[in-house]
Design an enzyme around this catalytic site. Sequence first.
Site, PDB file in Angstrom:
ATOM      1  N   HIS B  86      -6.934  -7.718  -2.233  1.00 28.34           N
ATOM      2  CA  HIS B  86      -6.615  -7.996  -0.828  1.00 28.34           C
ATOM      3  C   HIS B  86      -5.164  -7.602  -0.540  1.00 28.34           C
ATOM      4  O   HIS B  86      -4.885  -6.865   0.408  1.00 28.34           O
ATOM      5  CB  HIS B  86      -6.833  -9.474  -0.512  1.00 28.34           C
ATOM      6  CG  HIS B  86      -6.181  -9.920   0.765  1.00 28.34           C
ATOM      7  ND1 HIS B  86      -6.596  -9.475   1.995  1.00 28.34           N
ATOM      8  CD2 HIS B  86      -5.131 -10.751   1.004  1.00 28.34           C
ATOM      9  CE1 HIS B  86      -5.828 -10.013   2.941  1.00 28.34           C
ATOM     10  NE2 HIS B  86      -4.928 -10.789   2.362  1.00 28.34           N
ATOM     11  N   ASP B 115       5.718  20.228  15.730  1.00 31.79           N
ATOM     12  CA  ASP B 115       5.056  19.680  14.543  1.00 31.79           C
ATOM     13  C   ASP B 115       6.152  19.113  13.662  1.00 31.79           C
ATOM     14  O   ASP B 115       7.320  19.070  14.063  1.00 31.79           O
ATOM     15  CB  ASP B 115       4.242  20.756  13.798  1.00 31.79           C
ATOM     16  CG  ASP B 115       3.061  20.127  13.040  1.00 31.79           C
ATOM     17  OD1 ASP B 115       3.247  19.046  12.463  1.00 31.79           O
ATOM     18  OD2 ASP B 115       1.964  20.714  13.046  1.00 31.79           O
ATOM     19  N   TRP B 150      -0.699  -8.806  -6.839  1.00 36.51           N
ATOM     20  CA  TRP B 150      -0.208  -7.517  -6.314  1.00 36.51           C
ATOM     21  C   TRP B 150       1.117  -7.148  -6.925  1.00 36.51           C
ATOM     22  O   TRP B 150       1.470  -5.994  -6.948  1.00 36.51           O
ATOM     23  CB  TRP B 150      -0.172  -7.504  -4.785  1.00 36.51           C
ATOM     24  CG  TRP B 150       1.055  -8.067  -4.139  1.00 36.51           C
ATOM     25  CD1 TRP B 150       1.293  -9.379  -3.842  1.00 36.51           C
ATOM     26  CD2 TRP B 150       2.214  -7.349  -3.681  1.00 36.51           C
ATOM     27  NE1 TRP B 150       2.516  -9.522  -3.243  1.00 36.51           N
ATOM     28  CE2 TRP B 150       3.096  -8.286  -3.124  1.00 36.51           C
ATOM     29  CE3 TRP B 150       2.586  -6.003  -3.677  1.00 36.51           C
ATOM     30  CZ2 TRP B 150       4.329  -7.939  -2.586  1.00 36.51           C
ATOM     31  CZ3 TRP B 150       3.824  -5.658  -3.132  1.00 36.51           C
ATOM     32  CH2 TRP B 150       4.678  -6.620  -2.597  1.00 36.51           C
ATOM     33  N   SER B 180       2.425  10.053  -2.457  1.00 41.39           N
ATOM     34  CA  SER B 180       2.114  10.336  -1.063  1.00 41.39           C
ATOM     35  C   SER B 180       3.215   9.819  -0.147  1.00 41.39           C
ATOM     36  O   SER B 180       3.675  10.516   0.762  1.00 41.39           O
ATOM     37  CB  SER B 180       0.768   9.697  -0.716  1.00 41.39           C
ATOM     38  OG  SER B 180       0.642   9.570   0.668  1.00 41.39           O
ATOM     39  N   SER B 181       3.659   8.584  -0.393  1.00 45.18           N
ATOM     40  CA  SER B 181       4.670   7.984   0.482  1.00 45.18           C
ATOM     41  C   SER B 181       5.991   8.727   0.415  1.00 45.18           C
ATOM     42  O   SER B 181       6.626   8.971   1.443  1.00 45.18           O
ATOM     43  CB  SER B 181       4.910   6.526   0.086  1.00 45.18           C
ATOM     44  OG  SER B 181       3.764   5.766   0.326  1.00 45.18           O
ATOM     45  N   HIS B 264      11.423  -5.585  -2.383  1.00 50.27           N
ATOM     46  CA  HIS B 264      12.033  -6.111  -1.163  1.00 50.27           C
ATOM     47  C   HIS B 264      12.272  -5.044  -0.111  1.00 50.27           C
ATOM     48  O   HIS B 264      11.916  -5.256   1.053  1.00 50.27           O
ATOM     49  CB  HIS B 264      13.258  -6.973  -1.416  1.00 50.27           C
ATOM     50  CG  HIS B 264      13.446  -7.875  -0.233  1.00 50.27           C
ATOM     51  ND1 HIS B 264      12.753  -9.049  -0.076  1.00 50.27           N
ATOM     52  CD2 HIS B 264      14.117  -7.694   0.920  1.00 50.27           C
ATOM     53  CE1 HIS B 264      13.020  -9.557   1.106  1.00 50.27           C
ATOM     54  NE2 HIS B 264      13.849  -8.767   1.730  1.00 50.27           N
ATOM     55  N   GLU B 266      10.442  -2.649   0.266  1.00 48.27           N
ATOM     56  CA  GLU B 266       9.067  -2.448   0.744  1.00 48.27           C
ATOM     57  C   GLU B 266       8.740  -3.379   1.912  1.00 48.27           C
ATOM     58  O   GLU B 266       8.059  -2.989   2.864  1.00 48.27           O
ATOM     59  CB  GLU B 266       8.090  -2.665  -0.415  1.00 48.27           C
ATOM     60  CG  GLU B 266       6.625  -2.744  -0.033  1.00 48.27           C
ATOM     61  CD  GLU B 266       6.043  -1.420   0.428  1.00 48.27           C
ATOM     62  OE1 GLU B 266       6.689  -0.387   0.200  1.00 48.27           O
ATOM     63  OE2 GLU B 266       4.953  -1.422   1.026  1.00 48.27           O
ATOM     64  N   TYR B 268      10.693  -4.366   4.168  1.00 49.14           N
ATOM     65  CA  TYR B 268      11.274  -3.802   5.392  1.00 49.14           C
ATOM     66  C   TYR B 268      10.602  -2.491   5.764  1.00 49.14           C
ATOM     67  O   TYR B 268      10.602  -2.100   6.933  1.00 49.14           O
ATOM     68  CB  TYR B 268      12.791  -3.651   5.235  1.00 49.14           C
ATOM     69  CG  TYR B 268      13.429  -5.003   5.017  1.00 49.14           C
ATOM     70  CD1 TYR B 268      13.077  -6.068   5.832  1.00 49.14           C
ATOM     71  CD2 TYR B 268      14.320  -5.244   3.994  1.00 49.14           C
ATOM     72  CE1 TYR B 268      13.594  -7.331   5.622  1.00 49.14           C
ATOM     73  CE2 TYR B 268      14.851  -6.505   3.781  1.00 49.14           C
ATOM     74  CZ  TYR B 268      14.483  -7.542   4.602  1.00 49.14           C
ATOM     75  OH  TYR B 268      14.994  -8.784   4.390  1.00 49.14           O
ATOM     76  N   SER B 279      10.058  -2.485  20.142  1.00 54.26           N
ATOM     77  CA  SER B 279      11.226  -2.081  20.926  1.00 54.26           C
ATOM     78  C   SER B 279      10.903  -0.959  21.903  1.00 54.26           C
ATOM     79  O   SER B 279      11.694  -0.675  22.796  1.00 54.26           O
ATOM     80  CB  SER B 279      12.362  -1.615  19.997  1.00 54.26           C
ATOM     81  OG  SER B 279      12.632  -2.579  19.024  1.00 54.26           O
ATOM     82  N   HIS B 313      15.973 -12.803  -4.966  1.00 55.67           N
ATOM     83  CA  HIS B 313      15.499 -14.046  -4.348  1.00 55.67           C
ATOM     84  C   HIS B 313      13.996 -14.240  -4.562  1.00 55.67           C
ATOM     85  O   HIS B 313      13.487 -15.320  -4.308  1.00 55.67           O
ATOM     86  CB  HIS B 313      15.893 -14.148  -2.862  1.00 55.67           C
ATOM     87  CG  HIS B 313      15.193 -13.195  -1.952  1.00 55.67           C
ATOM     88  ND1 HIS B 313      15.779 -12.688  -0.823  1.00 55.67           N
ATOM     89  CD2 HIS B 313      13.962 -12.648  -1.991  1.00 55.67           C
ATOM     90  CE1 HIS B 313      14.952 -11.876  -0.208  1.00 55.67           C
ATOM     91  NE2 HIS B 313      13.829 -11.834  -0.897  1.00 55.67           N
ATOM     92  N   HIS B 314      13.321 -13.174  -5.031  1.00 60.50           N
ATOM     93  CA  HIS B 314      11.922 -13.345  -5.429  1.00 60.50           C
ATOM     94  C   HIS B 314      11.823 -13.948  -6.821  1.00 60.50           C
ATOM     95  O   HIS B 314      10.739 -14.224  -7.298  1.00 60.50           O
ATOM     96  CB  HIS B 314      11.203 -11.995  -5.420  1.00 60.50           C
ATOM     97  CG  HIS B 314      11.105 -11.384  -4.064  1.00 60.50           C
ATOM     98  ND1 HIS B 314      10.063 -11.648  -3.214  1.00 60.50           N
ATOM     99  CD2 HIS B 314      11.927 -10.544  -3.393  1.00 60.50           C
ATOM    100  CE1 HIS B 314      10.247 -10.975  -2.086  1.00 60.50           C
ATOM    101  NE2 HIS B 314      11.368 -10.305  -2.164  1.00 60.50           N
ATOM    102  N   THR B 339      18.615  -9.534  11.817  1.00 61.82           N
ATOM    103  CA  THR B 339      17.276  -9.831  12.319  1.00 61.82           C
ATOM    104  C   THR B 339      17.355 -10.702  13.564  1.00 61.82           C
ATOM    105  O   THR B 339      16.664 -10.460  14.556  1.00 61.82           O
ATOM    106  CB  THR B 339      16.452 -10.537  11.226  1.00 61.82           C
ATOM    107  OG1 THR B 339      16.667  -9.879   9.989  1.00 61.82           O
ATOM    108  CG2 THR B 339      14.983 -10.502  11.554  1.00 61.82           C
ATOM    109  N   LYS B 342      18.292  -8.753  16.568  1.00 59.89           N
ATOM    110  CA  LYS B 342      17.168  -8.024  17.147  1.00 59.89           C
ATOM    111  C   LYS B 342      16.330  -8.930  18.037  1.00 59.89           C
ATOM    112  O   LYS B 342      15.932  -8.544  19.135  1.00 59.89           O
ATOM    113  CB  LYS B 342      16.288  -7.436  16.034  1.00 59.89           C
ATOM    114  CG  LYS B 342      16.807  -6.116  15.503  1.00 59.89           C
ATOM    115  CD  LYS B 342      15.867  -5.563  14.469  1.00 59.89           C
ATOM    116  CE  LYS B 342      16.279  -4.188  13.992  1.00 59.89           C
ATOM    117  NZ  LYS B 342      16.112  -3.131  15.002  1.00 59.89           N
TER     118      LYS B 342
END
Lengths: 216, 639
Positions: B86, B115, B150, B180-181, B264, B266, B268, B279, B313-314, B339, B342
């Site tokens: 998941h 393009d 995960w 790919s990314s 981390h 990731e 963001y 926005s 922090h993880h 943050t 924003k």
Amino acid sequence: MSQAVAERTSGAAPPAASTTHALEAEHPHTSTGVDSRKMLMWAFLASDCMFFGTLIATYMVYKQRQELIPPVPREIFDIPYTSVSAFVLLLSSVTMVLALDAIQHNRVARMRTWLIATALLGSVFLAGQYYEFTSFFSEGLNLSTSLFGSSFFLLTGFHGTHVAIGVFWLLSLVVQSWRGKITQANALTIEIAGLYWHFVDIVWILIFTLVYLIPE
Amino acid sequence: MAVVAAPIPHGGGVVVPTTEVTRSYRGLWSWITTVDHKRIGIMYGVAAGTFFLIGGLEALVVRLQLWVPNNTLVSASTFNAMFTMHATTMIFLAVMPLSVAFFNFIVPLQIGARDVAFPRLNAFSFWVFISGGILLNLSFVLGGAPDAGWFGYANLTSKQFSPGPGIDFWILGLQVLGISSVAGALNFLVTIINMRAPGMTYMRMPIFTWMSLITMILLVLAFPAITIGLVLLMFDRHFGTNFFEVAKGGDVILWQNLFWVFGHPEVYILILPAMGIVSEILPVFSRKPLFGYAVMVFSGMAIAFLAFGVWAHHMFAVGLGPLTDAIFSATTMLIAIPTGVKIFNWISTMWGGSIRYTTAMLYAVGFIAMFIIGGLSGVMHSSPPADLQQSDTYFVVAHIHYVLIGGSITALLGGIYYWFPKFSGRYLNETLGKWNFWTFFITINMTFMPMHWTGLLGMPRRVYTYAPELGVTTLNQISTVGAIGLAFSILLFVVNVFVSLRYSPKAVADPWDGATLEWSISSPPPIYNFAQVPVVHSRDAFWAMKYPDRTEHGDLPDGDGTGSPHAHLAPTGHTGQPAADLVEAKPTLIHMPAPSYFPFIVAMGLVIAGSGIVFTFALTPVGILIMMAGIFGWAFEPA
């Protein structure tokens, strides 16, 4: 208007001078003036820095962990030998610059000579690495011997793979130059390959210093 | 003009007369060989949507298992596979590629390009992504899905504790998706920097394009860490190294560091595109320019910069020591500043505006509310003593779902409602859309709000059942009912897409009175996007063209487009009629990149080479040969 369009329908004539190009092959207009392919290579190298950075960090973390399992770095490294092969690789950066200089002055044959020289020097480095790896194996250091073995072979092997890809790339450029595909106008092709090649050399300076010269 | 009804093959390219809308590329082969960023974007969107449904079903299994204490609906190992797949699916196969779909379709239009910088590389990224996703899911039928969570903590992923092929599928899938990314990110990085229309300086770029650019930088710099981590893991499992073998001195914390150095940023990567979409939506439906544009750009950069300094922090529960904990706690709290800026800017954008509550706008406003809740519980995690209590409980699950569903998915759905006319040439139905939004908004809160309490009451995440004495049965049942309701809401969305594609009215070019260049061309855009490359003179370029009297920071004239959610039914004076200097089509021919099958071949070669790790390593040289043949074809093909 319909005439101009109809003309194009009649066959595979080259586009007229007034044709608007979305992606021109030769000299694309870009917002920064830097060719997009060159910028792509720079951005890729930034990413590659992080790859090598992570591997080097892994090596640095692990090399202090297991002093007890022989063979340890200071026993096994042959600094004079590796210095020579490092010198060979650095020399290949000089020949790469000469190849670029040659094509920028429209001397295709001379460029080809220097490209072959660069590929040869790269191959000598790879042969040296092959010999080094086999002699380490015979002295009992392999991937599973110790954390030093695991991280050493992975880091230097990753770099060696980069050199091998580079050699392959250079030889492809030599083949292309025989087919007349490389001219002064697209010297950029050589310049981009050079960016990659110099990067791989610079990384070796780091690895040689951190892994071989500072073994403690 | 019948003679030019089809694009003309031309010197390796395709020359498209600007005077007709091309509809000539048809059939499966045309999709396999396409290099058109819009088609690739649609393929990304459809694939991501499909994976989103699969990931959703896996979540439903998890929720049904937790319906009553000591439930036996699925076994513990199935439960492990379900939550692992998941999360992996939702993050790598749903939210990321859905963002990529928006990058593909919208970014070139917003910067006035025809393009991306490397159209074939773009196709390559897509084919690698879709193969990686399919391979990862094939694990279900080929020997067992990955089940180590995960973030695959070592040494749970070692051969000793995970002997089956599940982890190998996970390594393969993530490596392939990473390639790919990174390929896609390099492409869009160059595209945004190098393909902007004349006059579009950095500080005139649309904010979504800005957030995309920042996301690309994160992708390029963050993915190498997990790639190397996965290489170490692969060598441990197949080539006898000891990186994570504790008995041989290996360090399992190294995996955690490598994973979260990637992990981390990731987070963001998942949220910045969503922030960009919101926005874009808020100013258009408030009829005011984005409040504090420059601050929005710089706070996006600040978030990206800090992203690389907060990963530990993880790992507060690891026991890294008071100094490390204190430093990472402080950097994490710092993230709250950009943050928060924003959030205040979004609210200020709406302040005093003439707001139209279309479905897209509802989703954008819903995003702000949900993201505030997820952000607040995030700040709670930045304190190590508090975090130690919350680690590995449902409180963390609540937090991540508030920022990923309440945040990313909410904004992405809003983006679909906003840009659907541009994607498809049709509107999404607003009535169904509002039902979709309100059911979605209520059910996500119903599902995830109770998890704050189940977590604080001590229910651990990733455990397949719980005891009745824990007193979390009712809370779990509320969550499960909410999850079923959420599935219903997503179903409404799917129905809306199909119904609208069939029955909705044809969309005009500019239904919302948009601010950015994509609204200046037809819906859907012609294959070449812009008949004439636009010249940009200010921020909110299309507003400036439509309202020449307005100053750059001034509000729009009143009385247009307000009040009606069906702006297309009551078109404003400017709808679909861009300024004359933009569309004056001259009899030019546009040279577009030709379709190519080489990206597909290279992608297949890469995937075959990689799948050696799960099948037999004999596949690897075969794949490499295919890949090299493809690269040579690619290199010698006239662009």
